[in-house]
Design a protein around this motif. Structure first.
Motif, PDB file in Angstrom:
ATOM      1  N   GLU A 602       0.775  -1.043  -0.028  1.00  0.00           N
ATOM      2  CA  GLU A 602       0.041   0.047   0.194  1.00  0.00           C
ATOM      3  C   GLU A 602       1.044   1.154  -0.128  1.00  0.00           C
ATOM      4  OE1 GLU A 602      -2.625  -0.312   3.245  1.00  0.00           O
ATOM      5  OE2 GLU A 602      -4.184  -1.329   2.221  1.00  0.00           O
ATOM      6  N   ARG A 603       2.086   1.192   0.680  1.00  0.00           N
ATOM      7  CA  ARG A 603       3.024   2.478   0.671  1.00  0.00           C
ATOM      8  C   ARG A 603       3.504   2.730  -0.499  1.00  0.00           C
ATOM      9  NH1 ARG A 603       7.794   3.634   0.684  1.00  0.00           N
ATOM     10  NH2 ARG A 603       8.611   1.529   0.376  1.00  0.00           N
ATOM     11  N   ARG A 610       1.184   9.235  -6.167  1.00  0.00           N
ATOM     12  CA  ARG A 610       1.591  10.877  -5.904  1.00  0.00           C
ATOM     13  C   ARG A 610       2.394  11.319  -6.752  1.00  0.00           C
ATOM     14  NH1 ARG A 610       0.896  10.690   0.790  1.00  0.00           N
ATOM     15  NH2 ARG A 610      -1.405  10.670   0.920  1.00  0.00           N
ATOM     16  N   THR A 611       3.554  10.335  -7.108  1.00  0.00           N
ATOM     17  CA  THR A 611       4.548  11.068  -7.760  1.00  0.00           C
ATOM     18  C   THR A 611       4.566  10.567  -9.276  1.00  0.00           C
ATOM     19  OG1 THR A 611       5.961   8.966  -7.557  1.00  0.00           O
ATOM     20  CG2 THR A 611       6.013  10.557  -5.694  1.00  0.00           C
ATOM     21  N   GLY A 612       3.875   9.716  -9.554  1.00  0.00           N
ATOM     22  CA  GLY A 612       3.789   9.347 -11.074  1.00  0.00           C
ATOM     23  C   GLY A 612       4.954   8.648 -11.553  1.00  0.00           C
ATOM     24  N   GLN A 613       5.811   8.135 -10.402  1.00  0.00           N
ATOM     25  CA  GLN A 613       6.941   7.385 -10.685  1.00  0.00           C
ATOM     26  C   GLN A 613       6.960   5.879 -10.178  1.00  0.00           C
ATOM     27  OE1 GLN A 613       9.426   8.366 -12.683  1.00  0.00           O
ATOM     28  NE2 GLN A 613       8.232  10.368 -13.242  1.00  0.00           N
ATOM     29  N   ARG A 667      -1.951  -6.643 -10.174  1.00  0.00           N
ATOM     30  CA  ARG A 667      -3.336  -6.439  -9.837  1.00  0.00           C
ATOM     31  C   ARG A 667      -3.304  -4.930  -9.775  1.00  0.00           C
ATOM     32  NH1 ARG A 667      -4.380  -8.136  -3.607  1.00  0.00           N
ATOM     33  NH2 ARG A 667      -2.259  -7.735  -2.936  1.00  0.00           N
ATOM     34  N   GLU A 668      -4.516  -4.227  -9.740  1.00  0.00           N
ATOM     35  CA  GLU A 668      -4.785  -3.019  -9.728  1.00  0.00           C
ATOM     36  C   GLU A 668      -5.204  -2.375  -8.403  1.00  0.00           C
ATOM     37  OE1 GLU A 668      -7.918  -2.017 -12.756  1.00  0.00           O
ATOM     38  OE2 GLU A 668      -6.650  -2.082 -14.210  1.00  0.00           O
ATOM     39  N   LEU A 669      -4.579  -1.130  -8.127  1.00  0.00           N
ATOM     40  CA  LEU A 669      -4.920  -0.442  -6.933  1.00  0.00           C
ATOM     41  C   LEU A 669      -5.139   0.964  -7.341  1.00  0.00           C
ATOM     42  CD1 LEU A 669      -2.214  -1.926  -4.489  1.00  0.00           C
ATOM     43  CD2 LEU A 669      -4.744  -2.710  -4.506  1.00  0.00           C
ATOM     44  N   ASP A 670      -5.904   1.559  -6.437  1.00  0.00           N
ATOM     45  CA  ASP A 670      -6.486   3.029  -6.672  1.00  0.00           C
ATOM     46  C   ASP A 670      -6.351   3.571  -5.160  1.00  0.00           C
ATOM     47  OD1 ASP A 670      -6.935   5.411  -7.310  1.00  0.00           O
ATOM     48  OD2 ASP A 670      -9.177   4.953  -8.155  1.00  0.00           O
ATOM     49  N   PRO A 671      -5.208   3.771  -4.632  1.00  0.00           N
ATOM     50  CA  PRO A 671      -5.045   4.114  -3.108  1.00  0.00           C
ATOM     51  C   PRO A 671      -5.382   5.489  -2.796  1.00  0.00           C
ATOM     52  CG  PRO A 671      -2.844   4.206  -4.219  1.00  0.00           C
ATOM     53  CD  PRO A 671      -3.721   3.612  -5.126  1.00  0.00           C
ATOM     54  N   VAL A 672      -5.347   6.450  -3.681  1.00  0.00           N
ATOM     55  CA  VAL A 672      -5.453   7.843  -3.511  1.00  0.00           C
ATOM     56  C   VAL A 672      -6.658   8.591  -4.236  1.00  0.00           C
ATOM     57  CG1 VAL A 672      -3.404   8.054  -2.568  1.00  0.00           C
ATOM     58  CG2 VAL A 672      -3.884   8.634  -4.919  1.00  0.00           C
ATOM     59  N   ALA A 674      -6.770   8.818  -7.505  1.00  0.00           N
ATOM     60  CA  ALA A 674      -6.129   9.435  -8.608  1.00  0.00           C
ATOM     61  C   ALA A 674      -6.011   8.716  -9.898  1.00  0.00           C
ATOM     62  CB  ALA A 674      -4.834  10.162  -8.271  1.00  0.00           C
ATOM     63  N   GLY A 675      -6.405   7.516  -9.805  1.00  0.00           N
ATOM     64  CA  GLY A 675      -6.187   6.672 -11.126  1.00  0.00           C
ATOM     65  C   GLY A 675      -5.597   5.505 -10.651  1.00  0.00           C
ATOM     66  N   PRO A 676      -5.711   4.301 -11.399  1.00  0.00           N
ATOM     67  CA  PRO A 676      -5.188   3.166 -11.009  1.00  0.00           C
ATOM     68  C   PRO A 676      -3.509   3.017 -10.920  1.00  0.00           C
ATOM     69  CG  PRO A 676      -5.789   3.016 -13.346  1.00  0.00           C
ATOM     70  CD  PRO A 676      -6.284   4.244 -12.626  1.00  0.00           C
ATOM     71  N   VAL A 677      -2.953   2.225 -10.199  1.00  0.00           N
ATOM     72  CA  VAL A 677      -1.753   1.823 -10.096  1.00  0.00           C
ATOM     73  C   VAL A 677      -1.578   0.111 -10.316  1.00  0.00           C
ATOM     74  CG1 VAL A 677       0.442   1.924  -8.378  1.00  0.00           C
ATOM     75  CG2 VAL A 677      -1.128   3.878  -8.656  1.00  0.00           C
ATOM     76  N   LEU A 678      -0.606   0.023 -11.028  1.00  0.00           N
ATOM     77  CA  LEU A 678      -0.242  -1.462 -11.131  1.00  0.00           C
ATOM     78  C   LEU A 678       0.439  -1.903  -9.967  1.00  0.00           C
ATOM     79  CD1 LEU A 678      -0.453  -1.898 -15.055  1.00  0.00           C
ATOM     80  CD2 LEU A 678      -2.354  -2.489 -13.481  1.00  0.00           C
ATOM     81  N   LEU A 679       0.451  -2.909  -9.504  1.00  0.00           N
ATOM     82  CA  LEU A 679       1.095  -3.506  -8.510  1.00  0.00           C
ATOM     83  C   LEU A 679       1.590  -5.006  -8.920  1.00  0.00           C
ATOM     84  CD1 LEU A 679       2.354  -3.163  -5.640  1.00  0.00           C
ATOM     85  CD2 LEU A 679       0.514  -4.623  -4.579  1.00  0.00           C
TER      86      LEU A 679
END
Length: 817
Positions: A602-603, A610-613, A667-672, A674-679
């Protein structure tokens, strides 16, 4: 049939020849057991008798009587032939040989004789390999000893000079015998002399030693040869014939004469001895091959010959003199001279998984493990901890998945007792005969052969690791009283936990072993149209994956049993029953359950959003290793803002760093919000050598994601520069679209293939090139088999059409080639 002189015949005490003949006949008629003392006593009495005959014949100077062949080795079985050479250095009166031969014939003894000069004997040996082998054992009996000594010296000189040319001929003779007579350690009525692993092979090993080119590993070899000769003695005494075939009708009497419990115990000890001889032969012929290759200029120069198994030899980790090519295979294991040996920095005492890692690497590369290496592993490696570390279980599955190439490797481990350390119950089935004409093999070899057959079926099942282990253990209960399936279930529950399988997997193994005969018994004995027949199956196997496993195990078991155990008719009955059971078990599928992301994951997802990186973390794993040992693997978590091609790119970077993917998830997460993040969550291990530095791996991942590192090109360049490694035959990759019921929101693409460096990278690139989105991925490497599932959608997040899914599957199939 003629019989030798009876001890009751009157003998003149003043006649030394008659006394010697009578003493010999008395020993032959004595009812006592055989054995080396009796064989040597019989040879001594025969020596005295023949020496007396030569003296009585009035032999002139320049004549010698010489024992050759088996008689020359100073041991005679009760019905052995007498191989005798009358050697002379000039003309011999025609009646002289007859004065010696006729009394022997009159006694009923079987005589193989010749009259020759030293030059004639050498000429015959040069033209006839079998004659040359017999002369290697020439032993003086009577007459001119200098003549015998001259013959022995000349024959040995000729043999050592001609050995490089004649040893391949000797090897071919052994192969022809093995094809005709079979392998002694698996025959219910073995030929103790001619079958592979028999007394004739002991003679061949002695001949190789006499050449000074190589020598056999001697541990246990003399005892094995002595036991086979003892059994042949008892067989001669029981049957009264000069036979070498241990027939079923004679085995009880032979066992009784030898003081053995029963015929099964007799056969088991015969098989153990034969395996010792056969393994010594395998090791020795490989040594011969290396020496001959070196002499022919195709390998490194061999500076010392005849001592390939002593001191700091091959596989010990010592640095050999001269340039030696050593190619890495796995951590602590390299290839040298066509064998898997230990790397110079290997530490067997601190690495209990090393025997299985070396065995798996050897089998997967079509090699065997060198004799010195296996000996060192047996002497220095500690037992595996219980439960086994994950790597040990994975390496066992990798070894079994090599198919035919696993057999000689398994035999090498077994010869040094390493298999019994891994599987304590193996000792109860080792060399155990199966008195059933349907079975070709002993119990233990049948288990290995079943695993070999199962290795060709790994694409048919979702859990190839469970199939291979169940194949290896399905008859393990035959070492215990009672129903072997019930006993095997108990054993496998214990072994499954010992090997580190989880409770569900251990239960599956137990079901497979307990019911491995159910499908064929039900299909051939019950009405297939009766609903109760299908119900009987589905009460035992509750899921389609279990049914797949049981079906594959049934077929592998039958094929490994022998030709009579499987047929097209039986296969069709089983397939029909399985199809009916599958219809009943079929239902909506669901993706594998995923746990909640960890706090660390999650971190990372929050950081990436947040960083887009990309954000990543690495954690070394030393599971199962000795304290202070190097880490064995890495857990890698990577969070990246959603972008195409992520899976293939990341997998390619890992392949560049020689990290083998053991499991992975996407899998996909959307922690904040702001859009999906791939983990991506990975479990990886170094193919060999040290793990890469975390900073360097992180930098290369970021370069690959921003396009400044061309992963595909770098992998292609590395592969082109690497020497081509020998491979083993493997089933072709399977790429299939799962039925629509597998998922309501995505198209499931299943890929099953033999694992190889860069495999996941190639799959990811193919999916990216096809323009589909990987919503979820579940990647597993089970032994040497990749079992992957990809949940795909189009750009709008919908499942693919049937046509589009077929095109994607074809693209992945082409990428795996």
């Amino acid at each position: 049939m003629t019989t030798e002189t009876s001890p009751s015949d009157p003998v003149d005490p003043s006649d030394p020849v008659g006394c010697a003949a009578a003493a010999r006949a008395a020993l032959l008629a004595a009812p006592g057991p055989g054995g080396r003392p009796r064989r040597r006593a019989l040879a001594r009495l025969t020596d005295d008798w023949l020496a007396g005959l030569l003296a009585a014949a009035g032999a002139p100077p320049g004549v010698a009587l010489v024992a050759v062949g088996g008689y020359g080795r100073g041991e005679l079985s009760p019905r052995s032939d007498l191989d005798v050479l009358l050697l002379h250095d000039g003309p011999v009166a025609g009646e002289l040989p007859e004065r010696i031969w006729y009394p022997v014939w009159d006694s009923g003894a079987r005589l193989d004789h010749a009259v020759r000069t030293v030059a004639e004997a050498r000429a015959v040996a040069a033209a006839d390999l079998k004659a040359q082998l017999g002369l290697l054992d020439a032993r003086h009996l009577a007459g001119d000893r200098a003549l015998t000594d001259a013959l022995r010296a000349a024959v040995l000189t000729d043999w050592r000079a001609s050995a490089p040319a004649r040893l391949p001929e000797l090897r071919e003779l052994g192969r022809e015998r093995a094809e005709r007579q079979g392998e002694l350690s698996f025959l219910l009525e073995p030929d103790l002399k001619e079958a592979r692993g028999g007394l004739r092979d002991v003679v061949a090993l002695d001949a190789i030693a006499a050449s000074w080119l190589a020598d056999a590993p001697r541990d246990g070899l003399d005892d094995a040869a002595r036991w086979l000769a003892d059994v042949r003695d008892a067989l001669h005494l029981v049957t009264g014939r000069a036979t070498d075939r241990l027939g079923l009708q004679d085995q009880d009497q032979v066992a009784e004469r030898l003081g053995v419990l029963d015929a099964d115990t007799l056969l088991r000890r015969v098989y153990e001895a034969a395996r010792t001889v056969a393994y010594a032969g395998d090791v020795t012929w490989r040594a011969v091959d290396r020496v001959l290759a070196a002499r022919g200029g195709r390998g490194r120069r061999v500076r010392r010959l005849g001592i390939p198994f002593a001191g700091t030899g091959r596989g010990s980790g010592a640095v050999a003199r001269g340039a030696v090519e050593r190619r890495p295979l796995a951590e602590g294991v390299v290839e040298q001279d066509g064998e898997a040996v230990l790397a110079q920095g290997a530490r067997p005492a601190a690495d209990p998984v090393l025997p299985l890692r070396a065995a798996a690497a050897a089998a997967q590369n079509g090699l065997t493990v060198s004799y010195a290496t296996v000996r060192r592993l047996a002497a220095e490696c500690r037992p595996l901890p219980v439960p086994w570390p994950d790597e040990a279980r994975e390496q066992l599955v990798t070894l079994l998945g090599a198919g035919e190439s696993a057999v000689p490797v398994w035999e090498a481990l077994e010869a040094e007792g390493l298999v019994r350390r891994l599987i304590p119950d193996w000792e109860r089935v080792r060399c155990r005969p199966q008195r059933n004409a349907v079975h070709r093999w002993t119990v233990d070899r049948h288990l290995v052969e079943t695993a070999v057959r199962a290795a060709a079926m790994t694409r048919r099942v979702a859990r190839p690791d469970l199939l291979l282990v169940a194949a290896l253990l399905h008859d393990i209960g035959k070492g215990w009283p009672g129903d072997h399936s019930e006993a095997g279930e108990v054993i496998v529950r214990d072994l499954g936990a010992r090997m580190g399988f989880g409770p569900e997997d251990t239960e599956t193994l137990a079901v497979l072993v307990r019911h491995h005969l159910m499908l064929v018994d039900t299909a051939t004995r019950r009405d297939p149209d009766d609903p109760a027949t299908v119900e009987a199956v589905t009460k035992v196997v509750a899921t389609l994956p279990e049914l797949e496993l049981l079906h594959a195990l049934t077929e592998a078991d039958a094929l490994a049993t022998g030709p009579a155990a499987w047929s097209g008719w039986r296969a069709s009955l089983v397939e029909g029953l399985v199809a009916r059971a599958a219809d009943r078990l079929a239902g909506a599928g669901t993706p594998p359950a995923e746990g909640a992301p960890t706090a660390e994951q999650e971190r990372l997802a929050v950081e990436a959003a947040r960083t887009g990186q990309p954000a990543l973390s690495l954690r070394a794993r030393s599971e199962g290793a000795e304290p202070g040992a190097e880490p064995m693997g890495v857990e890698l978590n990577l969070a990246v803002p959603d972008r195409p091609g992520l899976l293939g790119t990341a997998a390619g970077v890992l392949a560049l760093h020689r990290l083998a993917v053991r499991s992975a998830g996407l899998r996909e997460l959307d922690p904040v919000g702001a859009g999906p993040v791939l983990l991506l969550s990975w479990r990886v291990a170094a193919e060999y050598g040290e793990l890469p530095e975390a900073a360097r791996l992180r930098a290369d991942l970021r370069r690959a994601l921003d396009g400044s590192l061309d992963v595909t090109r770098r992998l292609a360049e590395r592969d082109a520069a690497a020497p081509r490694r020998r491979g083993i035959p493997t089933p072709p990759p399977l790429v299939a679209v799962a039925p629509a019921v597998a998922s309501a929101t995505a198209t499931v693409l299943e890929v099953r293939a033999h694992d190889a460096p860069g495999l996941l990278h190639r799959i990811g690139r193919a999916l990216d090139g096809a323009g589909v989105r990987v919503r979820t991925a579940h990647v597993s490497t089970l032994g040497a088999e990749a079992v992957d599932s990809f949940y795909l959608t189009d750009g709008a997040g919908r499942p693919l059409t049937a046509r589009r899914a077929g095109e994607v599957a074809a693209a992945v199939r082409a990428a795996l080639g």
